[in-house]
Design an enzyme around this catalytic site. Structure first.
Site, PDB file in Angstrom:
ATOM      1  N   GLU A  49       0.812  -1.046  -0.017  1.00 16.63           N
ATOM      2  CA  GLU A  49       0.040  -0.114   0.162  1.00 16.63           C
ATOM      3  C   GLU A  49       0.866   1.080   0.138  1.00 16.63           C
ATOM      4  O   GLU A  49       1.863   1.316   0.638  1.00 16.63           O
ATOM      5  CB  GLU A  49      -0.920   0.055   1.183  1.00 16.63           C
ATOM      6  N   ASN A 109      -6.891   6.226  -1.580  1.00 15.62           N
ATOM      7  CA  ASN A 109      -5.874   5.218  -1.189  1.00 15.62           C
ATOM      8  C   ASN A 109      -6.279   4.243  -2.231  1.00 15.62           C
ATOM      9  O   ASN A 109      -7.024   3.403  -2.006  1.00 15.62           O
ATOM     10  CB  ASN A 109      -5.912   4.855   0.389  1.00 15.62           C
ATOM     11  N   LYS A 126      -9.400   2.369  -1.464  1.00 14.57           N
ATOM     12  CA  LYS A 126      -9.818   1.807  -0.145  1.00 14.57           C
ATOM     13  C   LYS A 126     -11.008   2.205   0.364  1.00 14.57           C
ATOM     14  O   LYS A 126     -11.194   3.437   0.602  1.00 14.57           O
ATOM     15  CB  LYS A 126      -8.302   2.348   0.892  1.00 14.57           C
ATOM     16  N   GLU A 145      -5.924   9.148   7.648  1.00 14.72           N
ATOM     17  CA  GLU A 145      -6.414   8.527   6.409  1.00 14.72           C
ATOM     18  C   GLU A 145      -7.866   9.020   6.232  1.00 14.72           C
ATOM     19  O   GLU A 145      -8.070   9.299   4.982  1.00 14.72           O
ATOM     20  CB  GLU A 145      -6.414   6.875   6.362  1.00 14.72           C
ATOM     21  N   CYS A 171      -4.797  -2.904   3.196  1.00 12.77           N
ATOM     22  CA  CYS A 171      -4.458  -2.714   4.656  1.00 12.77           C
ATOM     23  C   CYS A 171      -5.743  -2.722   5.580  1.00 12.77           C
ATOM     24  O   CYS A 171      -6.150  -4.168   5.745  1.00 12.77           O
ATOM     25  CB  CYS A 171      -4.104  -1.170   4.431  1.00 12.77           C
ATOM     26  N   ASN A 196       0.341  -0.874   5.425  1.00  9.09           N
ATOM     27  CA  ASN A 196       1.366  -0.232   6.427  1.00  9.09           C
ATOM     28  C   ASN A 196       0.629  -0.194   7.825  1.00  9.09           C
ATOM     29  O   ASN A 196      -0.301   0.897   8.020  1.00  9.09           O
ATOM     30  CB  ASN A 196       1.324   1.516   5.993  1.00  9.09           C
TER      31      ASN A 196
HETATM   32  N1  ING Z   1      -3.299   0.587   8.790  1.00  5.24           N
HETATM   33  C1  ING Z   1      -3.499  -0.167  10.023  1.00  5.24           C
HETATM   34  C2  ING Z   1      -4.131  -1.468   9.794  1.00  5.24           C
HETATM   35  O1  ING Z   1      -5.389  -1.598   9.373  1.00  5.24           O
HETATM   36  C3  ING Z   1      -4.961  -0.324  12.033  1.00  5.24           C
HETATM   37  C4  ING Z   1      -4.339   0.468  11.034  1.00  5.24           C
HETATM   38  C5  ING Z   1      -4.238  -1.026  12.771  1.00  5.24           C
HETATM   39  C6  ING Z   1      -6.318  -0.261  12.411  1.00  5.24           C
HETATM   40  C7  ING Z   1      -4.476  -2.045  13.673  1.00  5.24           C
HETATM   41  C8  ING Z   1      -6.794  -1.008  13.398  1.00  5.24           C
HETATM   42  C9  ING Z   1      -5.966  -1.637  14.165  1.00  5.24           C
HETATM   43  O2  ING Z   1      -3.369  -2.402   9.758  1.00  5.24           O
HETATM   44  C10 ING Z   1      -3.633   1.027   7.924  1.00  5.24           C
HETATM   45  N2  ING Z   1      -3.042   1.706   7.134  1.00  5.24           N
HETATM   46  O3  ING Z   1      -5.053   0.630   7.552  1.00  5.24           O
END
Ligand code: ING
Length: 311
Positions: A49, A109, A126, A145, A171, A196
């Site tokens: 991503e 995204n 996304k 985001e 993601c 990411n």
């Molecule tokens: N990053 C993270 C993901 O979903 C996240 C944000 C992490 C949200 C953990 C909830 C829990 O892996 C992106 N860019 O979506």
């Protein structure tokens, strides 16, 4: 028995992309991994991503011109064209995530699916945008985001490419079962995605190991429950001091991890994926036509947030 349906599949995990790194330098890294994947028999490569820049949603950026630096106005464009050219010359398809700025000024995204002839055969924007849109002054970094992108308007679609039916996501989408079910109801055989994922949770004191645990559970469970191969490419390591998890993986329709990255740097993992493995699960376990009862699943579509029990 149906014919050999083996897909030479690679995930090209990226190490950090720092603010100071140029797109040209990043594209050289992508080309190097594309060549390595080809050398290992891959015909398709999954990149992360937002692969061309640092994960800029971690920064509060008020200057519009500074923010626009992170978006691509056209795809391909002169900085990315060498990747398209090399992929075509090696006859390798790829998935690439990037920040899209449309001619109308809309920001997404985005990820694209490019076939072995270098043609863009699919695009995804996304849908599940995590994080926030306000400036969290007390947080060690932002996750903006919801400020820097619109919710994707292309839906979850399956694309036929070189004889295989691909689904795409990005993601946070990988954490939501709806993502995979909508794609597998279109008979996707493989879902490819980049991510990411910051190691630190800015919302509560979550143990660091859980980021990797929940990442893997999400991919393995949904691969099995939808009879899918799932290939997930991280951009990871410490970008200007902000750490993101690695653990790029290729997961089989059994839910088992077929290959996993060991580093937090640029690393290629490959699998000769037998697409027939999904057939048995689709026929004998998750035979949607035989076993599903959508009349009992209506809340999934009718409700956004959780509410009262059904009467
Ligand atoms: N990053 C993270 C993901 O979903 C996240 C944000 C992490 C949200 C953990 C909830 C829990 O892996 C992106 N860019 O979506």
């Amino acid at each position: 028995m149906n014919s050999d349906r083996t897909l030479g599949l690679a995930v090209a995990q990226m190490g950090p992309v720092h603010l100071a790194d140029s797109r040209e330098a990043v594209v050289r890294r992508l080309i190097e991994m594309l060549r390595e994947a080809k050398g290992r028999g891959a015909g398709f490569v999954v990149f992360p991503e937002l692969a061309l820049t640092t994960f800029f949603p971690r920064y509060w950026i008020e200057d519009q011109d500074e923010l626009d630096r992170f978006y691509e106005r056209t795809m391909p464009n002169p900085q990315v064209q060498p990747l398209f050219d090399e992929a075509r010359s090696l006859s390798v398809g790829f998935y690439l995530g990037y920040a899209e700025l449309t001619p109308e000024g809309r920001r997404f995204n985005t990820a694209i699916l490019v076939d072995k002839a270098g043609a863009i055969v699919g695009k995804y924007r996304k849908i599940h945008l995590p994080g926030h849109s306000d400036h969290k002054l007390d947080a060690p970094f932002q996750h903006l985001e919801k400020k820097y992108f619109e919710v994707g308007d292309l839906g979850f679609r399956a694309f036929d490419m070189d004889g295989t039916r691909f689904g795409m996501c990005l993601c946070n989408d990988r954490r939501w079962p709806e993502t995979y079910r909508v794609l597998s109801l279109q008979t996707a055989e493989i879902v490819v995605l980049g991510y990411n994922t910051p190691s630190v949770n800015i919302h509560w004191n979550e143990p660091l190991h859980l980021r990797t645990t929940t990442h893997l559970i999400s991919l393995q469970a949904n691969a099995y429950q939808n009879a899918l191969w799932v290939a997930a490419a991280a951009k990871c390591g410490s970008e200007d001091g902000f750490h993101m998890i690695g653990s790029s993986v290729i997961v089989a329709p059994t839910g088992e991890i077929a290959a996993r990255a060991l580093s937090e740097d640029d690393e290629v993992i490959t699998v000769q994926a037998d697409l027939r493995i999904g057939d048995n699960f689709r026929q004998h376990v998750f035979n949607f036509a035989k076993h599903r009862s959508p009349e009992h699943y209506r809340l999934i579509v009718e409700r956004v947030g959780a509410g009262e029990p059904l009467a």
